[in-house]
Design a protein around this motif. Structure first.
Motif, PDB file in Angstrom:
ATOM      1  N   VAL A  14      -1.917  69.576 -49.351  1.00 49.93           N
ATOM      2  CA  VAL A  14      -2.324  68.733 -48.226  1.00 49.93           C
ATOM      3  C   VAL A  14      -2.337  67.263 -48.651  1.00 49.93           C
ATOM      4  O   VAL A  14      -3.005  66.917 -49.626  1.00 49.93           O
ATOM      5  CB  VAL A  14      -3.719  69.132 -47.718  1.00 49.93           C
ATOM      6  N   PRO A  15      -1.611  66.392 -47.969  1.00 51.78           N
ATOM      7  CA  PRO A  15      -1.621  64.966 -48.312  1.00 51.78           C
ATOM      8  C   PRO A  15      -3.038  64.397 -48.305  1.00 51.78           C
ATOM      9  O   PRO A  15      -3.869  64.772 -47.486  1.00 51.78           O
ATOM     10  CB  PRO A  15      -0.762  64.340 -47.192  1.00 51.78           C
ATOM     11  N   LEU A  16      -3.313  63.494 -49.239  1.00 54.02           N
ATOM     12  CA  LEU A  16      -4.602  62.832 -49.429  1.00 54.02           C
ATOM     13  C   LEU A  16      -5.642  63.765 -50.040  1.00 54.02           C
ATOM     14  O   LEU A  16      -6.411  63.364 -50.911  1.00 54.02           O
ATOM     15  CB  LEU A  16      -5.123  62.245 -48.117  1.00 54.02           C
ATOM     16  N   ALA A  17      -5.681  65.024 -49.584  1.00 57.51           N
ATOM     17  CA  ALA A  17      -6.642  65.968 -50.154  1.00 57.51           C
ATOM     18  C   ALA A  17      -6.191  66.467 -51.512  1.00 57.51           C
ATOM     19  O   ALA A  17      -6.992  67.017 -52.274  1.00 57.51           O
ATOM     20  CB  ALA A  17      -6.842  67.156 -49.207  1.00 57.51           C
ATOM     21  N   ASN A  18      -4.893  66.256 -51.826  1.00 57.92           N
ATOM     22  CA  ASN A  18      -4.374  66.821 -53.071  1.00 57.92           C
ATOM     23  C   ASN A  18      -5.040  66.239 -54.313  1.00 57.92           C
ATOM     24  O   ASN A  18      -5.192  66.927 -55.320  1.00 57.92           O
ATOM     25  CB  ASN A  18      -2.849  66.661 -53.150  1.00 57.92           C
ATOM     26  N   PHE A  19      -5.449  64.978 -54.257  1.00 59.75           N
ATOM     27  CA  PHE A  19      -6.124  64.400 -55.418  1.00 59.75           C
ATOM     28  C   PHE A  19      -7.504  65.032 -55.614  1.00 59.75           C
ATOM     29  O   PHE A  19      -7.970  65.189 -56.745  1.00 59.75           O
ATOM     30  CB  PHE A  19      -6.264  62.888 -55.257  1.00 59.75           C
ATOM     31  N   LEU A  20      -8.168  65.362 -54.521  1.00 53.59           N
ATOM     32  CA  LEU A  20      -9.476  66.000 -54.622  1.00 53.59           C
ATOM     33  C   LEU A  20      -9.379  67.406 -55.187  1.00 53.59           C
ATOM     34  O   LEU A  20     -10.298  67.883 -55.853  1.00 53.59           O
ATOM     35  CB  LEU A  20     -10.140  66.071 -53.241  1.00 53.59           C
ATOM     36  N   GLY A  21      -8.249  68.071 -54.919  1.00 52.41           N
ATOM     37  CA  GLY A  21      -8.087  69.462 -55.321  1.00 52.41           C
ATOM     38  C   GLY A  21      -8.265  69.681 -56.810  1.00 52.41           C
ATOM     39  O   GLY A  21      -8.983  70.603 -57.236  1.00 52.41           O
ATOM     40  N   ALA A  22      -7.619  68.853 -57.625  1.00 54.57           N
ATOM     41  CA  ALA A  22      -7.695  69.036 -59.075  1.00 54.57           C
ATOM     42  C   ALA A  22      -9.119  68.844 -59.582  1.00 54.57           C
ATOM     43  O   ALA A  22      -9.607  69.619 -60.419  1.00 54.57           O
ATOM     44  CB  ALA A  22      -6.749  68.065 -59.772  1.00 54.57           C
ATOM     45  N   ILE A  23      -9.807  67.814 -59.090  1.00 54.47           N
ATOM     46  CA  ILE A  23     -11.188  67.543 -59.519  1.00 54.47           C
ATOM     47  C   ILE A  23     -12.119  68.667 -59.071  1.00 54.47           C
ATOM     48  O   ILE A  23     -12.945  69.156 -59.843  1.00 54.47           O
ATOM     49  CB  ILE A  23     -11.683  66.202 -58.941  1.00 54.47           C
ATOM     50  N   LEU A  24     -11.990  69.075 -57.813  1.00 52.84           N
ATOM     51  CA  LEU A  24     -12.817  70.166 -57.292  1.00 52.84           C
ATOM     52  C   LEU A  24     -12.579  71.443 -58.081  1.00 52.84           C
ATOM     53  O   LEU A  24     -13.514  72.172 -58.415  1.00 52.84           O
ATOM     54  CB  LEU A  24     -12.496  70.391 -55.808  1.00 52.84           C
ATOM     55  N   GLY A  25     -11.311  71.704 -58.394  1.00 50.11           N
ATOM     56  CA  GLY A  25     -10.980  72.908 -59.152  1.00 50.11           C
ATOM     57  C   GLY A  25     -11.584  72.901 -60.545  1.00 50.11           C
ATOM     58  O   GLY A  25     -12.077  73.932 -61.025  1.00 50.11           O
ATOM     59  N   ALA A  26     -11.549  71.747 -61.213  1.00 49.92           N
ATOM     60  CA  ALA A  26     -12.122  71.650 -62.559  1.00 49.92           C
ATOM     61  C   ALA A  26     -13.630  71.871 -62.524  1.00 49.92           C
ATOM     62  O   ALA A  26     -14.197  72.548 -63.394  1.00 49.92           O
ATOM     63  CB  ALA A  26     -11.793  70.287 -63.164  1.00 49.92           C
ATOM     64  N   ALA A  27     -14.293  71.297 -61.519  1.00 51.20           N
ATOM     65  CA  ALA A  27     -15.742  71.484 -61.386  1.00 51.20           C
ATOM     66  C   ALA A  27     -16.076  72.947 -61.095  1.00 51.20           C
ATOM     67  O   ALA A  27     -16.974  73.532 -61.716  1.00 51.20           O
ATOM     68  CB  ALA A  27     -16.279  70.585 -60.273  1.00 51.20           C
ATOM     69  N   ALA A  28     -15.341  73.548 -60.164  1.00 49.97           N
ATOM     70  CA  ALA A  28     -15.583  74.954 -59.823  1.00 49.97           C
ATOM     71  C   ALA A  28     -15.261  75.858 -61.008  1.00 49.97           C
ATOM     72  O   ALA A  28     -15.975  76.841 -61.267  1.00 49.97           O
ATOM     73  CB  ALA A  28     -14.731  75.344 -58.616  1.00 49.97           C
ATOM     74  N   GLY A  29     -14.192  75.539 -61.732  1.00 51.89           N
ATOM     75  CA  GLY A  29     -13.838  76.327 -62.913  1.00 51.89           C
ATOM     76  C   GLY A  29     -14.939  76.299 -63.962  1.00 51.89           C
ATOM     77  O   GLY A  29     -15.210  77.313 -64.622  1.00 51.89           O
ATOM     78  N   THR A  30     -15.596  75.163 -64.110  1.00 56.93           N
ATOM     79  CA  THR A  30     -16.713  75.047 -65.057  1.00 56.93           C
ATOM     80  C   THR A  30     -17.863  75.968 -64.656  1.00 56.93           C
ATOM     81  O   THR A  30     -18.461  76.648 -65.496  1.00 56.93           O
ATOM     82  CB  THR A  30     -17.205  73.588 -65.127  1.00 56.93           C
ATOM     83  N   HIS A  31     -18.160  76.013 -63.363  1.00 52.74           N
ATOM     84  CA  HIS A  31     -19.222  76.912 -62.885  1.00 52.74           C
ATOM     85  C   HIS A  31     -18.859  78.377 -63.140  1.00 52.74           C
ATOM     86  O   HIS A  31     -19.725  79.174 -63.539  1.00 52.74           O
ATOM     87  CB  HIS A  31     -19.463  76.690 -61.390  1.00 52.74           C
TER      88      HIS A  31
END
Length: 243
Positions: free
Chosen positions: A205-222
């Motif tokens: 998704v355009p614009l949301a794609n940058f958030l995806g990697a950060i959100l994924g890293a945070a969720a992966g940590t949990h």
């Protein structure tokens, strides 16, 4: 599925933190810079090639071709480049999550050396390029179905992203003596793939794609810490049972 949704919810709630927001901006800027450099390189190479071939208005032709090449590269390689950049700064997002939710683990975690961060980044990018290249023929076979190629690449990137996003935290806790191979990632494969699928979809998704990697890293940590805690509880239960 509940574990993945809970992890994503916690990660989403932390996107407003200063450290996370700063990392988001840094990752986005470096990723865009990579593609700008790629575009400039493509422009000069194509312009020179057109001029050598005797094509008139080689500068304009090179500019148009460079825009097309860079646009296609951005569409197909964004996940690879963004994740490689994020992996290089993985400690920052993992530390931010651990200090807020797992303070004890944050104190015992080790900081990966520069060479390891660089190796993780390059290895992850290499795996992503290889797996997507291997998937390309299957996507081409299904191109007539319209949605087939998207499904193929979603599955491939779900597997890749699930591993990379959880390894970012796990490698800080599994130890790394010179003669020791890191223990297997404790997050169940199903959870990793589900997390990867959600993040892969967001990153399209355009614009949301940058958030995806950060959100994924945070969720992966949990997910990593949830698995570590579950493993510790199982070991305690087994010890008490055998006593």
């Amino acid at each position: 599925m509940n574990a993945v949704l809970t992890a994503l919810g916690k990660g989403l709630a932390q996107l407003g933190d200063k450290v996370v927001a700063r990392l988001l901006v840094k990752t986005a800027l470096i990723t865009l810079l990579v593609f700008l450099v790629l575009g400039a390189g493509a422009y000069f190479a194509l312009t020179a090639g057109f001029a050598t071939s005797g094509i008139e208005a080689s500068g304009l032709a090179g500019a148009v071709a460079a825009v097309l090449v860079t646009g296609l590269a951005f569409w197909f390689l964004f996940r690879v480049v963004a994740l490689a950049v994020l992996q290089f700064f993985a400690d920052e997002i993992v530390i931010a999550v651990e200090e807020r939710h797992y303070p004890q683990a944050a104190r015992t975690a080790r900081k990966l050396p520069f060479r390891r961060d660089l190796a993780n980044s390059l290895n992850g990018a290499g795996r992503a390029l290889l797996y997507n290249a291997l998937a390309a023929p299957f996507a081409l076979v299904l191109v007539f179905t319209a949605i087939g190629p998207a499904i193929v690449f979603l599955i491939v990137n779900a597997i890749l992203l699930g591993r990379e996003l959880t390894d970012m935290a796990w490698l800080r806790h599994c130890g790394e003596p010179p003669d020791f191979k890191p223990a297997p990632n404790p997050v169940p494969k199903v959870q990793r793939v589900m997390l990867g699928a959600v993040i892969a979809a967001i990153m399209v998704v355009p614009l949301a794609n940058f958030l995806g990697a950060i959100l994924g890293a945070a969720a992966g940590t949990h997910l990593v810490h949830r698995s570590i805690q579950n493993g510790a509880r199982r070991e305690t239960a087994e010890t008490m049972h055998n006593a």
